[in-house]
Design a protein around this motif. Structure first.
Motif, PDB file in Angstrom:
ATOM      1  N   THR A  18     -10.129  -9.974  31.215  1.00 43.52           N
ATOM      2  CA  THR A  18     -10.159  -9.669  32.644  1.00 43.52           C
ATOM      3  C   THR A  18      -9.633  -8.262  32.895  1.00 43.52           C
ATOM      4  O   THR A  18     -10.221  -7.481  33.638  1.00 43.52           O
ATOM      5  CB  THR A  18      -9.290 -10.677  33.424  1.00 43.52           C
ATOM      6  OG1 THR A  18      -9.865 -11.963  33.275  1.00 43.52           O
ATOM      7  CG2 THR A  18      -9.210 -10.314  34.890  1.00 43.52           C
ATOM      8  N   GLU A  19      -8.524  -7.941  32.258  1.00 45.56           N
ATOM      9  CA  GLU A  19      -7.922  -6.620  32.472  1.00 45.56           C
ATOM     10  C   GLU A  19      -8.858  -5.504  32.024  1.00 45.56           C
ATOM     11  O   GLU A  19      -8.969  -4.469  32.685  1.00 45.56           O
ATOM     12  CB  GLU A  19      -6.580  -6.551  31.727  1.00 45.56           C
ATOM     13  CG  GLU A  19      -5.546  -7.445  32.383  1.00 45.56           C
ATOM     14  CD  GLU A  19      -4.419  -7.886  31.460  1.00 45.56           C
ATOM     15  OE1 GLU A  19      -4.427  -7.525  30.269  1.00 45.56           O
ATOM     16  OE2 GLU A  19      -3.525  -8.613  31.945  1.00 45.56           O
ATOM     17  N   SER A  78      -8.072 -14.226  26.999  1.00 45.94           N
ATOM     18  CA  SER A  78      -8.893 -14.252  28.205  1.00 45.94           C
ATOM     19  C   SER A  78      -8.287 -13.348  29.272  1.00 45.94           C
ATOM     20  O   SER A  78      -8.996 -12.732  30.052  1.00 45.94           O
ATOM     21  CB  SER A  78      -9.049 -15.677  28.725  1.00 45.94           C
ATOM     22  OG  SER A  78      -7.836 -16.158  29.211  1.00 45.94           O
ATOM     23  N   GLN A  79      -6.951 -13.249  29.319  1.00 47.52           N
ATOM     24  CA  GLN A  79      -6.337 -12.331  30.267  1.00 47.52           C
ATOM     25  C   GLN A  79      -6.714 -10.896  29.938  1.00 47.52           C
ATOM     26  O   GLN A  79      -7.031 -10.105  30.801  1.00 47.52           O
ATOM     27  CB  GLN A  79      -4.818 -12.466  30.235  1.00 47.52           C
ATOM     28  CG  GLN A  79      -4.350 -13.749  30.872  1.00 47.52           C
ATOM     29  CD  GLN A  79      -2.870 -13.714  31.159  1.00 47.52           C
ATOM     30  OE1 GLN A  79      -2.268 -12.651  31.267  1.00 47.52           O
ATOM     31  NE2 GLN A  79      -2.266 -14.860  31.302  1.00 47.52           N
ATOM     32  N   ARG A 101      -1.629 -16.592  34.614  1.00 47.56           N
ATOM     33  CA  ARG A 101      -2.262 -16.201  35.879  1.00 47.56           C
ATOM     34  C   ARG A 101      -2.581 -17.439  36.716  1.00 47.56           C
ATOM     35  O   ARG A 101      -2.363 -17.456  37.926  1.00 47.56           O
ATOM     36  CB  ARG A 101      -3.532 -15.397  35.593  1.00 47.56           C
ATOM     37  CG  ARG A 101      -4.212 -14.891  36.848  1.00 47.56           C
ATOM     38  CD  ARG A 101      -5.264 -13.851  36.513  1.00 47.56           C
ATOM     39  NE  ARG A 101      -4.651 -12.722  35.857  1.00 47.56           N
ATOM     40  CZ  ARG A 101      -5.179 -12.037  34.851  1.00 47.56           C
ATOM     41  NH1 ARG A 101      -6.363 -12.370  34.374  1.00 47.56           N
ATOM     42  NH2 ARG A 101      -4.529 -11.027  34.322  1.00 47.56           N
ATOM     43  N   ASP A 112      -3.153 -20.674  31.560  1.00 44.31           N
ATOM     44  CA  ASP A 112      -2.583 -19.352  31.349  1.00 44.31           C
ATOM     45  C   ASP A 112      -1.690 -18.980  32.540  1.00 44.31           C
ATOM     46  O   ASP A 112      -1.699 -19.619  33.586  1.00 44.31           O
ATOM     47  CB  ASP A 112      -3.660 -18.301  31.056  1.00 44.31           C
ATOM     48  CG  ASP A 112      -4.564 -18.020  32.240  1.00 44.31           C
ATOM     49  OD1 ASP A 112      -4.199 -18.375  33.372  1.00 44.31           O
ATOM     50  OD2 ASP A 112      -5.644 -17.453  32.032  1.00 44.31           O
TER      51      ASP A 112
END
Lengths: 483, 483
Positions: free
Chosen positions: A13-14, A9-10, B270, B268
């Motif tokens: 986003t990136e 999921s990170q 973040r 996560d």
């Protein structure tokens, strides 16, 4: 029961952030129309400032004998005196005024997808110290005094999106420093929050892509400091591998690779962190409060408080008249600097991966001794009154750079709420691979991205140049060189 | 020209550290022999302390009217007064003495491979405040005063390995906080440096594997605080996947998976960082210096400086006589606490990955407002004189835990150079998955490992319990439960 979150999921986003950087035009306001609307808004939304003697500032306590300048409400900020000892440096001791604003303000940008692309809600904002009028600001730019209503103005629009956000929509949330030479331990909470709600667009606000912001970033004094620091904190990563369609542009290809942690780095992260620990441990820098009225080398007259040499900066009194938003008139002290500062980042490809030469720089107002700064960060004129050893490394190399090696060259402003028309020439210059002095290291962009997720690593000048470096990553939006 | 470093070399370090944790015996000194040599050394290397009135401490300036207690040389440390405002907390205001030792000391452990396994050079050290005599200390434990020779003692052995180390041998190098309730912004540089050189082994020093240290960690008051904090900073990762040979031990398997970032996490990174930013921003905690002689609620008599309730802690005078190493006799103030503190970590598997319930806890002496603490960190007796709302969350759950759920239970000491026989019961307790209060989050070990690479995230109590949690990762070295 939510299940565990994977790394995917990170990454998503990136990648979405990077895709927004590739979008040269937005789904809502085109760049040309945005600039036209800004011109139109200038007639309705503006500030006008006149200098007044410090002692005559309404609402402020600034007599010549004051140990500190303060607002009568106890809010906003104070100007205090500082005595600095840096026994191992070229200037082992000095005194200076410094701004003390201990509250953590919010710099928040609201994000939302239109047509599958992330857009950011930007505000055209008039600040008394702005050069050139309206500048592009975050959606919300609020001190704690602001949002507690201490200034008796109107409520801050959109603040509700940042007060208690759903964690799944938070793209950025980190406290970052401001100018460590001018602010005592000041920090702002840098936030980007994504929403899927319908958001009413108020007068002077526009949804822009990151690609549009990158185009605007190449214009003098247009994208304000608060926007630049928040943009620098956005996580982003390209598609990896060779940059498609830019195989003939070695610089852009090296920059794209530099966004990807898999590309490696000259120094692994463990040794970068160890280097930072070492410099912070051995650097002796002590800052003690001192009475403002008795600072050696500083004089006070009708024009303000200034250094006997006329260098560094002045504290001046300003009377503000504002039209179009918030309170109509107020007085305040501001910090003013003669001339334009210089922020320069040297970059070079190392094994095909672009690296930037970062300077781990101690400043008296930083929370943790030193933060990564641009290769060169200075006001050139100051060195006329300082010892030769104080002259920054690489300054002459930057000043004499081959114009063909200059990748970015724009004057950008410091924050217009505290600084009166203060700005810096932002330069990104490609060089060969130079040897690293003890307090400089070549770092790729993905390491800067990993560090800027935390407080206390990149100073505001480095974050500002990092935002500019990101602006070079989208082919076609690359700003032209200057002659 | 060195080429860029890939992620592989870091992984290799992490795997070598983990392999050392699996080595229950060392190539140099067996654990039984080590314990026998410690007993023998106790007769030659010891300290003896007697309490003396503060005003009679030789070399120290501690009269009743002093605003701060200080050494006549200006070195070592000072005891100052602090006025703390925490308007939103259960105890909105209090006053206390605090230790101010602004210099960054070094806590360094030297590492070297023997027979392919990493060993760590540990020192049996006598400190005046040690409970139980000699404790296992880092190779080097040096304040700046120490290594500048301010105490006129002998040079610190092995310090040369830590002064300007080759970056390729640096396994750990990060500044970490000490007790934020008792120290004002104190930090130590935690280092592990690997060498391939021949290293002479001085009297009282031994090369031990991490597995041996884990066995010793389960013994009361044996592995000192400085060792525990450095060990907690060691990067380590298991072989990934299911733990071979422990398929029948669900706890160990969940712990092994917890070491691996690929196992995922409940939140996560973040959102963990955003949660930390949010708590730090909204927590109002202001600490101002106050004259020690006029602290409300604190009284001074022959026995020292103490709170009128007799709770919290005392500042006492101590006369030290030392045999075997360094200076033979000196006086100093110390901090003393009645009773033993409680540090408890609740752990639970979430999707098969062990998570620990961390508390983001504000303390007046921390550099950045709040750091991650154990689930419960307290001295139970203090709550008899504090409002009921101040009683820590989860305290009763920990005190009433089923003995079968207790995975670790050992009394371990705080640092014996400043604290007089102060220690905490360290408890690791397995529970079900409890809901998270706003200032608690379930985090897996790999996230704690990523955070502890940076300053200001894990407090010293959390690092101490993290070292204990790592000690449970090697099957067979798991310490027995206590009845």
């Amino acid at each position: 029961m939510p299940s565990t979150v994977s790394a995917m999921s990170q990454k998503s986003t990136e990648n979405r952030v990077f895709a927004s950087a590739l979008a040269r035009e937005g789904a809502r306001t085109g760049t040309a129309r945005f600039l036209a609307e800004r011109r139109e808004l200038q007639s309705r939304l503006w500030t006008r400032t006149t200098r007044v003697p410090l002692a005559e500032l309404n609402g402020w306590h600034c007599p010549p004998e004051a140990d500190a300048f303060r607002h009568e409400s106890g809010g906003f900020f104070r100007i205090e005196g500082l005595s600095v000892h840096a026994p191992d440096s070229a200037v082992p001791q000095w005194h200076q005024p410094i701004i003390n604003q201990p509250e953590v303000g919010i710099l928040g940008i609201l994000a939302k997808e239109f047509d599958g692309t992330l857009h950011f809600l930007m505000q055209l904002k008039a600040e008394p110290g702005n050069a050139g009028g309206l500048q592009i600001s975050p959606t919300v730019q609020a001190t704690r005094s602001n949002y507690l209503g201490l200034h008796r103005g109107r409520p801050v629009p959109y603040l509700e999106h940042f007060r208690d956000p759903d964690p799944t929509g938070v793209l950025v949330d980190v406290r970052q420093s401001e100018q460590g030479a001018w602010f005592l331990r000041k920090r702002n909470r840098n936030m980007v929050v994504e929403t899927t709600e319908d958001v009413p667009v108020l007068d002077g606000f526009h949804w822009l892509t990151l690609g549009q912001l990158h185009t605007l970033l190449a214009m003098d004094d247009l994208v304000n400091m608060d926007t630049r620091t928040v943009l620098a904190c956005l996580p982003r990563r390209g598609p990896g591998g060779a940059a498609p369609g830019v195989a003939d542009d070695a610089f852009t290809a090296a920059l794209w690779r530099s966004l990807d942690p898999a590309s490696g780095a000259l120094h692994d992260m463990r040794s970068v962190l160890g280097w930072i620990t070492g410099v912070r441990t051995r650097t002796l820098l002590r800052a003690d409060r001192a009475p403002l009225s008795q600072l050696p080398d500083w004089t006070r007259d009708e024009d303000g408080l200034r250094h006997r040499t006329g260098r560094f900066f002045d504290i001046v009194g300003v009377r503000v008249e504002a039209a179009g938003r918030e309170v109509g008139a107020w007085d305040q002290p501001m910090l003013a600097v003669r001339g334009t500062g210089l922020l320069a980042l040297l970059v070079t490809p190392i094994d095909g991966v672009l690296h930037a030469l970062m300077h781990l720089r101690a400043e008296p107002g930083l929370v943790d001794v030193a933060e990564l700064a641009p290769t060169v960060q200075c006001h050139v004129d100051n060195y006329e009154v300082l010892p030769a050893a104080a002259r920054p490394a690489f300054l002459d190399l930057v000043l004499n750079a081959d114009p063909a090696a200059v990748r970015f060259d724009t004057r950008l402003s410091d924050e217009g709420g505290r600084f009166d028309r203060v700005g810096n020439r932002h330069l990104i210059v490609e060089t060969g691979r130079l040897p690293e002095p003890p307090e400089h290291r070549w770092l790729p962009v993905h390491q800067l991205g990993a560090l800027v997720e935390h407080s206390n690593y990149l100073n505001v000048q480095a974050r500002s140049l990092l935002a500019c470096l990101h602006a070079l990553a989208a082919p076609g939006t690359t700003p032209p060189h200057r002659p």
